[in-house]
Design an enzyme around this catalytic site. Structure first.
Site, short mmCIF file in Angstrom:
data_model
loop_
_atom_site.label_atom_id
_atom_site.label_comp_id
_atom_site.label_asym_id
_atom_site.label_seq_id
_atom_site.Cartn_x
_atom_site.Cartn_y
_atom_site.Cartn_z
N ASP A 7 0.76 -1.25 -0.08
CA ASP A 7 -0.12 -0.04 -0.18
C ASP A 7 0.83 1.13 -0.09
O ASP A 7 2.01 1.12 0.79
CB ASP A 7 -0.76 -0.09 1.36
CG ASP A 7 -1.93 1.25 1.39
OD1 ASP A 7 -2.78 1.13 0.25
OD2 ASP A 7 -1.60 2.07 2.14
N GLU A 9 0.85 5.65 0.61
CA GLU A 9 0.29 6.77 0.69
C GLU A 9 0.92 7.97 -0.15
O GLU A 9 2.12 7.78 -0.18
CB GLU A 9 0.35 7.32 2.35
CG GLU A 9 -0.36 5.97 3.34
CD GLU A 9 -1.86 6.03 3.01
OE1 GLU A 9 -2.30 7.01 2.58
OE2 GLU A 9 -2.09 4.74 3.22
N HIS A 156 -5.51 4.36 6.89
CA HIS A 156 -4.81 5.07 5.97
C HIS A 156 -3.42 5.44 6.25
O HIS A 156 -2.91 6.56 5.99
CB HIS A 156 -5.62 6.59 6.14
CG HIS A 156 -7.02 6.46 5.39
ND1 HIS A 156 -7.28 6.07 4.02
CD2 HIS A 156 -8.28 6.73 5.78
CE1 HIS A 156 -8.44 5.97 3.53
NE2 HIS A 156 -9.17 6.50 4.85
N ASP A 161 -3.03 -0.44 6.54
CA ASP A 161 -3.98 -0.79 5.38
C ASP A 161 -3.65 -2.27 4.95
O ASP A 161 -4.22 -2.85 4.45
CB ASP A 161 -3.79 0.18 4.49
CG ASP A 161 -4.87 1.44 4.66
OD1 ASP A 161 -5.49 1.28 5.92
OD2 ASP A 161 -4.61 2.39 4.09
#
Length: 180
Positions: A7, A9, A156, A161
């Protein structure tokens, strides 16, 4: 099949204009999440020219990563070769692989590297197949649907996540009768 669940960000939604601020990943080996085989780092975001960029307030509101937090973090040019080595030739899984995969492809190309996992699997698509009558398939809804919980402060943030996405992937594959 071994997979790496990952994942990102970011500073925004455009892989061409925005930067990565965090990468989290965990490896699934033989159908088991191997928490010790993890990758997690903050990233100082850079633009297409490799110049440092700030994290906009609207992105900070989503993931809680501030400019101060990434001030001394390595840049994507320092991190990406290491992350690609971590992934190796395994398949990758992400919740909305189109988003995360596009950031990886654009950044790899920009740095003269090759993003070429064995396959790219998407838990959004698996969720749509497993729950065809449902309309929402975001990670929060999917976690609730599957009885999964985020660690406190984990939603988040990349590794928080990733932990839920990895569990969701295994449960979705089982529900769909697909071998892991």
């Amino acid at each position: 099949m071994n997979v790496v669940v990952f994942d990102l960000e970011t500073t925004g939604l455009s892989p061409e204009r925005d930067g990565i601020v965090e990468i989290g990943a965990v490896r699934i080996v033989g159908g088991r999440i191997e928490e010790q085989l993890r990758y997690e780092t903050l990233v100082k975001p850079t633009n297409a020219f490799g110049d440092p960029m700030l994290i906009p307030w609207h992105a900070q509101r989503v993931h809680g990563i501030s400019n101060e937090m990434v001030r001394h973090a390595p840049t994507i040019s320092e991190i990406l070769p290491e992350f690609l080595e971590f992934v190796g030739a395994d398949a990758v899984v992400a919740h909305n692989i189109g988003f995360d995969g596009s950031f990886m492809r654009v950044n790899a190309k920009r740095l003269g590297l090759n993003w070429s996992p064995a396959a790219e699997l998407c838990t959004v698509q698996l969720s749509r197949r497993a729950f065809p009558k449902e309309r929402a398939h975001n990670l929060t809804v999917l976690a609730e649907r599957l009885g999964l919980e985020f660690a406190p402060g984990g939603r988040h943030r990349s590794f928080g996540d990733v932990q839920v996405t990895a569990q969701a992937y295994l449960r979705l594959m089982e529900r769909l009768g697909l071998g892991v």
